[in-house]
Design an enzyme around this catalytic site. Structure first.
Site, PDB file in Angstrom:
ATOM      1  N   SER A  91       3.959  -5.225  -1.924  1.00 49.84           N
ATOM      2  CA  SER A  91       3.465  -4.574  -1.395  1.00 49.84           C
ATOM      3  C   SER A  91       2.325  -4.525  -1.845  1.00 49.84           C
ATOM      4  O   SER A  91       1.903  -3.671  -2.593  1.00 49.84           O
ATOM      5  CB  SER A  91       3.985  -3.707  -0.401  1.00 49.84           C
ATOM      6  OG  SER A  91       3.157  -3.489   1.097  1.00 49.84           O
TER       7      SER A  91
ATOM      8  N   TYR B 112       8.637   3.514   2.480  1.00 51.64           N
ATOM      9  CA  TYR B 112       8.200   2.171   1.825  1.00 51.64           C
ATOM     10  C   TYR B 112       7.585   2.039   0.448  1.00 51.64           C
ATOM     11  O   TYR B 112       8.115   1.105  -0.122  1.00 51.64           O
ATOM     12  CB  TYR B 112       7.728   1.627   2.733  1.00 51.64           C
ATOM     13  CG  TYR B 112       8.117  -0.281   2.209  1.00 51.64           C
ATOM     14  CD1 TYR B 112       8.585  -1.052   2.653  1.00 51.64           C
ATOM     15  CD2 TYR B 112       6.413  -0.798   2.539  1.00 51.64           C
ATOM     16  CE1 TYR B 112       8.510  -2.368   3.056  1.00 51.64           C
ATOM     17  CE2 TYR B 112       6.376  -2.251   2.351  1.00 51.64           C
ATOM     18  CZ  TYR B 112       7.259  -2.327   2.310  1.00 51.64           C
ATOM     19  OH  TYR B 112       7.070  -4.098   1.823  1.00 51.64           O
TER      20      TYR B 112
END
Length: 402
Positions: A219, A232
């Site tokens: 990501s 995250y």
């Protein structure tokens, strides 16, 4: 100054014919990147005719054309043949769609899911070929990982394991670090890092034997400080560094490692607004009173609304991500990084080359805009003391870890 004579029409016809032959050999896709490259080359040709002598102009145009073709041409692909690939997190999103695509291409797909009767598992069972095998696995449970490892070793003894696609991922909460329980960081690390690490290490003997591929979905939040995605993002940053380490260590064995850094796509998790509402309510309900007074409920509502707005702009077409996964598995020379998604090139340029203040302002403008906590607003009394209590865990996540 006298200009050199420009090549005659016949010479240009020969050059154009050779360029056309090169275009045909390059296996280019007609699309915006190719059209933009051709427009730039035409502009460069116009400038060269006016500023450079013909030999230098031809050299510049040849170099520019070669660079454009090498960047835009699809690299040579290996045949699918009887290759076996294991994909994690196939209940939904990228994993489910990648399993469908690779199965249709002729791969033998081992697809891990949280539940063998989940909607995603039932969909795969209904629409894919008998080659696809569904395996139940929760990456937080070593027993599940061991069972998948044993199954994979037993069923790839003749064909070998060509690829591992680490797709499964998990996010607990969207909030500032101080507002996020430490448990959410642990949960993200358990799924996104430690579970993935345990599975990858267990499959390395098979991947070394086949000189295969490791493809991991990361990501951009692991590369740059997205507001409210620290839990995250830190887990994805650890994943990216681990994959870079694997890339160096496994190079002598012939194993190639790639990381996919996708933009925001409209996966089932992104579309599940109720899930994010529940997470916000749990955050508010379990937040210590000192922190709630310092930040204010309206501060949490603000970044929650901004986050949902950013999700509403997610891209519906997964094909850039699926193409990147396929290329990483089959290209003779796969890239170490893929960046599928709109605007990622600009985002990474700003992150790497512009001052820190501009980088921060860019992320706040296009993701979650800045809002002052209540205690920092003019006319608001500051809290009597800083909160020294960590938030309580939020309870089980509505989305169980893969």
């Amino acid at each position: 100054m006298e200009r050199w004579p420009w090549p005659s029409g016949g010479a240009w016809l020969l050059v154009a014919a050779r360029a056309l032959l090169q275009l045909l050999r390059a296996d280019l896709r007609l699309g915006r990147p190719l059209l933009a490259a051709l427009a730039l080359l035409a502009a460069l040709d116009w400038l060269c005719q006016r500023l450079l002598p013909p030999p230098a102009a031809l050299a510049v145009l040849a170099a520019a054309g070669w660079i454009a073709l090498s960047r835009l041409a699809r690299p040579p692909r290996l045949p699918v043949a009887t290759r076996v690939v294991l994909i994690t997190g196939c209940d939904s999103g990228f994993g489910k769609e990648a399993a469908k695509k690779l199965d249709a291409m002729g791969f033998m797909v081992l697809a891990t899911v949280l539940g063998l009767e989940s909607p995603g598992a039932l969909e795969l069972r209904a629409c894919c070929s008998p080659r696809l095998r569904l395996l139940q696995m929760d990456l937080t449970k070593s027993a599940d990982i061991s069972r998948v490892l044993e199954f994979t070793k037993a069923h790839t003894s003749s064909t070998g394991l060509w690829g591992l696609v680490n797709n499964a991922g998990h996010n607990d909460v969207v909030a500032d670090v101080e507002l996020s329980p430490v448990a959410t960081f642990r949960n993200c690390m358990e799924v996104n890092f430690f579970g993935m690490l345990e599975l990858t290490k267990g499959l390395l003997p098979l991947l070394r034997r086949s000189k295969g591929r490791i493809v991991t979905v990361g990501s951009p939040a692991g590369d740059m400080p997205y507001p409210c995605l620290a839990a995250y993002g830190t887990s994805k940053a650890a994943v990216a560094l681990l994959m870079d380490t694997f890339s160096c260590e496994l190079l002598p064995w012939g194993v190639k490692v790639s990381v996919i850094q996708p933009g925001c796509f409209r996966t089932e998790s992104v579309q599940n607004v109720n899930r994010w509402e529940q997470r916000k309510e749990l955050l508010l309900a379990n937040l210590p009173q000192e922190l709630l007074q310092a930040y204010g409920e309206d501060y949490i509502e603000h970044f929650h609304g901004q986050f949902l707005h950013s999700l509403s702009l997610a891209l519906p077409d997964f094909s850039p991500v699926l193409d990147a996964i396929t290329d990483a598995l089959l290209a003779t020379q796969p890239r170490r990084r893929y960046y599928p998604g709109r605007g990622l090139g600009l985002m990474y340029f700003i992150h790497y080359y512009l001052p820190e203040g501009l980088r921060r302002r860019f992320l706040q403008t296009f993701f979650i805009s800045h809002c002052l906590p209540r205690a920092l607003r003019p006319g608001q009394p500051r809290p009597a003391q800083d909160a020294d209590q960590d938030p309580e865990p939020l309870g089980p996540s509505p989305e169980t870890a893969h």
